[in-house]
Every structure is written in C-alpha cells, then in structure tokens.
Design an enzyme around this catalytic site. Sequence first.
Site, PDB file in Angstrom:
ATOM      1  N   LYS A 114      24.365  43.744   5.094  1.00 18.79           N
ATOM      2  CA  LYS A 114      25.243  43.554   3.931  1.00 18.79           C
ATOM      3  C   LYS A 114      26.132  44.779   3.837  1.00 18.79           C
ATOM      4  O   LYS A 114      25.659  45.886   3.611  1.00 18.79           O
ATOM      5  CB  LYS A 114      24.420  43.386   2.657  1.00 18.79           C
ATOM      6  CG  LYS A 114      25.290  43.178   1.418  1.00 18.79           C
ATOM      7  CD  LYS A 114      24.437  42.716   0.258  1.00 18.79           C
ATOM      8  CE  LYS A 114      25.158  42.662  -1.079  1.00 18.79           C
ATOM      9  NZ  LYS A 114      26.574  42.693  -1.139  1.00 18.79           N
ATOM     10  N   GLU A 170      34.690  42.248   4.934  1.00 19.90           N
ATOM     11  CA  GLU A 170      34.662  43.380   4.007  1.00 19.90           C
ATOM     12  C   GLU A 170      35.542  44.491   4.561  1.00 19.90           C
ATOM     13  O   GLU A 170      35.481  44.812   5.760  1.00 19.90           O
ATOM     14  CB  GLU A 170      33.232  43.949   3.893  1.00 19.90           C
ATOM     15  CG  GLU A 170      32.234  43.023   3.281  1.00 19.90           C
ATOM     16  CD  GLU A 170      32.211  43.067   1.761  1.00 19.90           C
ATOM     17  OE1 GLU A 170      32.138  44.182   1.198  1.00 19.90           O
ATOM     18  OE2 GLU A 170      32.269  41.996   1.139  1.00 19.90           O
TER      19      GLU A 170
HETATM   20  S1  IVH Z   1      28.163  36.065   2.882  1.00 22.18           S
HETATM   21  C1  IVH Z   1      28.802  32.831  -0.645  1.00 22.18           C
HETATM   22  N1  IVH Z   1      27.609  38.097   4.380  1.00 22.18           N
HETATM   23  O1  IVH Z   1      28.487  40.736  -0.543  1.00 22.18           O
HETATM   24  C2  IVH Z   1      28.775  34.282  -0.390  1.00 22.18           C
HETATM   25  N2  IVH Z   1      28.554  38.509   2.256  1.00 22.18           N
HETATM   26  O2  IVH Z   1      27.139  40.311  -3.066  1.00 22.18           O
HETATM   27  C3  IVH Z   1      28.950  34.517   1.057  1.00 22.18           C
HETATM   28  N3  IVH Z   1      28.936  40.872   1.775  1.00 22.18           N
HETATM   29  O3  IVH Z   1      30.809  38.452  -1.862  1.00 22.18           O
HETATM   30  C4  IVH Z   1      28.907  35.922   1.352  1.00 22.18           C
HETATM   31  N4  IVH Z   1      28.193  41.655   3.689  1.00 22.18           N
HETATM   32  O4  IVH Z   1      31.645  40.392  -0.363  1.00 22.18           O
HETATM   33  C5  IVH Z   1      28.099  37.700   3.206  1.00 22.18           C
HETATM   34  N5  IVH Z   1      27.074  39.808   5.850  1.00 22.18           N
HETATM   35  C6  IVH Z   1      27.570  39.408   4.679  1.00 22.18           C
HETATM   36  C7  IVH Z   1      28.065  40.322   3.720  1.00 22.18           C
HETATM   37  C8  IVH Z   1      28.532  39.822   2.506  1.00 22.18           C
HETATM   38  C9  IVH Z   1      28.732  41.973   2.513  1.00 22.18           C
HETATM   39  C10 IVH Z   1      29.502  40.873   0.405  1.00 22.18           C
HETATM   40  C11 IVH Z   1      30.483  39.781   0.126  1.00 22.18           C
HETATM   41  C12 IVH Z   1      29.872  38.984  -0.978  1.00 22.18           C
HETATM   42  C13 IVH Z   1      29.009  40.001  -1.623  1.00 22.18           C
HETATM   43  C14 IVH Z   1      27.928  39.378  -2.432  1.00 22.18           C
END
Ligand code: IVH
Length: 667
Positions: A114, A170
């Site tokens: 993440k 991101e």
């Molecule tokens: S998937 C439906 N994958 O974290 C949401 N998000 O706290 C799909 N983020 O809005 C998001 N790394 O901005 C996804 N490997 C990752 C991510 C990630 C960072 C962020 C993204 C999201 C937020 C949610």
Amino acid sequence: MSSQKEAYLRLKKAVAHHDKLYYKQATPEIDDQAYDQLKADLEELLKKYPELEDAQTSLFLVGDDRVEGFQSFKHRLPMLSLDNTYNKSDFFTFAERLESQFTDEDFQLTIEPKIDGVAVSITYENGIMTRALTRGNGTEGDDITQNVKLIKDLPDTIPCDSAFIEIRGEIYMRHDEFEHINAVRKETGQDTFKNPRNLAAGTIKLLDFEEAKKRSLNIVTYGLGAFEPANLFSSQISIQGKLKDWGFPVLEKFWKAKNAKEAWDSIEALDEIRNHFSYPTDGAVIKVNAFSQQKRLGSTAKAPRYAIAYKFEAEKAETRLNDIQLQIGRTGAITPVAILEAVQLAGTTVSRATLHNEDEISRKDIRIGDTVVVQKAGEIIPQVLSVNLDKRPCDSQAFCFADHLKSLNIEAKRDSDGASWRITAKDDPIRRQRALMHYASRPAMDIENLGTAVIEQLIQIFEIKDPSNLYTLSQNDFLKLDKFKEKSAGNLYRSIQSSKSQELWRLIHGVGIPNVGKQAAKDLESQFLSMENLQSASYSELIQIGGIGATMAESIRTWFDDPDNQSMLNRLEAEGLNMDAQKPDSGEEQTLANKTFVITGKFESMTRDEASELIERAGGKVSSSISAKTDYLIAGESAGSKLDKAQKLGVTIISDQELTQMIGKEL
Ligand code: IVH
C-alpha cells in the site's frame, strides 16, 4: 443538548478539521490510526443514534481533496477508498469470510504494497493521455493534468487501442528529493515540509507551474478504473503485467495467496522488505484476484467488499538516549531534543528525536542514559515513545529541566500559559543569532547574502544586538568578515540597505513577535496600515481581526509594551525603514485605490502572487473571498466556485490582461 448530540458535534467537527488538513492542505496533525479511530467513533455513534445524523454528515465520511483554482471532472468509475485494519484478527475475519464464500471455485488473493502517496486516475483515449484527476470526493476529482505531465516516468502514449482507460496509481516523492527540497528551504529560511507525502500532495496541487517544474515527483500504478471494451482484462494479476508492458512504473513486488493463512505470510514478508522499495509503503492491500468474483462481492458507498488494507504498525526501535540538547527558536523558545545512539529505523539512520517540552519529558520520565523506544509514524522526525525501565541504569536521575538550563548557564522562564521555556536574557548570543536569522530569512525581510555564518560573525565582531544595528554597518566593515572581498562586501551592504524599503508586513513578521507568522503579519498590515497604528492598537482592537486570536493579540501587546522593543523600532525608523503599508518609493500611481479584488484560477501571463503584488502596488486591496463589497474578480483558467458566486452577485469579472490594462503597464 443531549450528551450524544454533543459527542456527535464534537466528533463531526474533529473529522472535518482533520479532513481539511489532510486532503485539502496536505498538512495533517494526527497519524492515520488516530484519524481512523475518530471516524470509527463517529460511525459507531451514528449507528447507535441514527437520528443524530444531519444532511451534511455523509459528506464528512468521504474525504475531499478538491480545492479552489482547479476544474473538476467526474471519474468514469468512482475512486473508492479501502477499509483499514490494524490487527491480525480483523484481517483473518475479512479473509476467512471470503474463503467461506468461494468454497466451490478457484479463489486467489493478491497482496500488494500500500503506497503512501497521493491517489491519481489518468485517462488515456486511444492510447493518448488526455487527463489526470485527483481522487477528489471519490466521484469527481481536480484536473491536475498539467503537473502530472511533469512526471518523467509516466508515458504520454501507450500501445493500447482501448477507446478509453482509466489508470489508477499513486504519486509519491522520493526520499532524496524530499530531503533536497527541505534543505534548500531551510537554507532560505522557509518552513520545511513534514513528510514526503504532504510535499507530494502539495506539489501536485501547485498552481505555480514554474515552482512545480522545480520539484520531481514519481508515480507507481497498480490498477484500473473504467475501461473499454469491458472484456479487456479479467484479473488483478493480468493488469499488473499489462501496465508494465505499456511502460508504466509498477509495484516492485506483489504476492498471490490461496487462503487467509498464505495471505498473512505474504503480509509479513512484505513488512520485512518494504523499506527497500523506492516508494513509501505503509501497509498491504489484499484483493480478490478475479474481476468476476470482485463484481459478485460488490462495494459499499465507501469501499469495495473484495479488498482491504492492512496498515503496518509504525516502526519502532530501541536505542540509548545519550543526551538532551536544547534548541533555541527565533523568540527564545527552548525545545528539548533527544540525542540518540544512532539506530536504523524505517530505512533511515536516526540519531535525534523530538521531546516536545518539559511536561512530555516528565510524563514519560525520560532520563539521560535511558534505553528508549523511538517511533517514526509517517513523520521524518521520530518521537520518543517510552522508556525501557528494565534497562535503566541504577544510578540514573530524573531529568530536571530547570537544573539543566542552569548547568548550561541559560537564563530562562517557563511561559505562564504553556509548557515551553523561553530565554529571558535578551542579549543571549544564541537568541540574538536566531532572531537575526529569522529577520533576514526569505519569508521575513528576505535579505540576500545574510546567512547564518555571516550573522554569527557580525555578532562576534560588531556585537550586533538587534536588526537595527545591521543598518549602521558600512561596506568597509564587511571586509572584516571571513573571505569577504570588495564585491561580496558591496553585495551584502546593498542587500541590507535595500531591505529598508521592504513591505511593512515583512518587517512586522521579521521583528519576531511571538506567535505572529507571515499571514498574521499581512493581516495586521492591511488592517492597521502603519507600524505606529499597530503599536497603539489595543487588545480588543486586535482581537476583532479575523485570524488574530487571544494568544496572538496578547503577545502582540506584550511585545509592543516592552521598552526595548519600542526603542529598537525607533532605531529602525531612524535608519529609514519603511513603516507604512504602501511601499514609499515604489512611485506607482494609485490607480486602483479603494478597489477590492479577488483572484481565482490560473493565468498565463503571471502567477497569482504577482497579480496580488500588481494590485497592491497600485493601491488596490486583495481579498480571499467574494462578497458584495468585491469590485472585480480576476478569473483565469479553471476558475471554480468563486466565478459562480461573482456572477450571482453581479461582480465585474476581468482577465489578467484587463488587469494590466487598468493599471496601464505590464509587470
Ligand atoms: S486499490 C477501490 N491498491 O489507498 C479501491 N489502492 O486507502 C482500490 N493505495 O484510494 C484501491 N496502494 O489511493 C489500491 N496497491 C494499492 C494501493 C492503493 C495505495 C491507495 C489508493 C486508495 C487508498 C485507500
């Protein structure tokens, strides 16, 4: 009011406050876990007492990063957020629920880093990048295409003939870039950024394109929003490969798992190696791999049911506290700093940590020689969390702030209304040096060539006591400074002399009235118009000004009541410093006298700061909000709600060219 209603209003206000700091201003005050807790408390309260909810609450449950000056557009597929968990058992509840739903079919999870950056959605139409949007409120985001195009490793075109495809990722800033930018800001006396995420968020929203060009951002992509045709991809894993083929920077590593246990092992593996990634990683995102299964599980209004984020605990390390040093600020405020035996923490070597103030030290009973636990929670400067009492030396002694000050020969007093100590002796050399550094700094009097090393020597050689003494020095005097020759001495002399005509707010900020920052100084200038008026303003007059609270009003009065400060101001005036709101020798015609302007949007010919400067030099006033009293709105590209409001109120709307025509000259 019922106690539930009170709790509800308090929580709602707190969430709204932290939302604004995080999403709109990129300067959060609390860490993610504390923020999530506030939101969870609010949601729980509303579950118990649904009648408390008013129409606005749902707005507060989704963050919103949209700001004035940007045009916003709808996402084709909303950008949802993820539910967060912080402990193993919550993760297993989630993963085992999924396992039980897919007993009769193949089922796979992906485990991804993440990334702790700023979410972005980039649309490509027939392979060409057409628009980049922030998450905004999830449904609609701000158009940041211009700044996103500056990201070097992002392709402008991709070998994909899809009619349109939204690429999600991101934006982040690398550590070395972050440190470089902060080092330059520190040198020029500007406030430094707390962490790379805030700086990345601030950079992507810069309206000043020239400034944006100076900062380097990176991106990593991990997923898709809407795409056409709909059968282009079938799983999360297939996307990762395709993104890489198309030339996008992708996740350096991700894992696959068949069940909850395997997924947990991968999360632990990720935690082990995440410090080696080039992007900051604050957790793991666990997703169901197959899109068909994702679809069946669906989403709530806020987050998908097929994915969850597991946030890692902030990293901690134990080390020895070798000393407690004191840092002196511009107004003589003393901040204790822990000097640590160097230790590796979250990928960097840590040898200092903040101790905040005396109360913090005594609450945690932190002593020199102790083994302490330090933590880095998204911030660059780590904190001392606690003391490992098992390792406390038997001869250790409680840390006494007052005794420590005495041993260092520092005369100081604790503020009556706060926890900080302040140096009382005005002629203390460190305090003098800090005060002069602040005076000369870029956000204050902006005196070029007058840096720390020069100030140190001026204090030593000429016994400079306060800023007024700077103006008594001649060009020849500066030849006594280390390595100074005719030319450098001349340059320094000229920059000091020319600071005499700086705007009044710079002087108000520069003299170092405790609690008065740059914005407050500007507010004071526009309200009182001269140093003399400000000097005689009463507490009740001061407190009526927007942005000036009780603490600031009191410290302004105390500062001006001090005879030493009064005589310094007299000396500055005698040296010829500008003490009035308008620049005395600008020679500008006051063509915009009594006219109030509001500026919105982006301009090609000038930045918004330059437009403000033009207006103010011509005698006009710049205000931040539209009202019936506004004479003109200067609207540039991507003007937002201010434009609507101006139209409703019948305010005259003009362009940047029309502004320069009104003044009758170019910049
Ligand atoms: S998937 C439906 N994958 O974290 C949401 N998000 O706290 C799909 N983020 O809005 C998001 N790394 O901005 C996804 N490997 C990752 C991510 C990630 C960072 C962020 C993204 C999201 C937020 C949610």
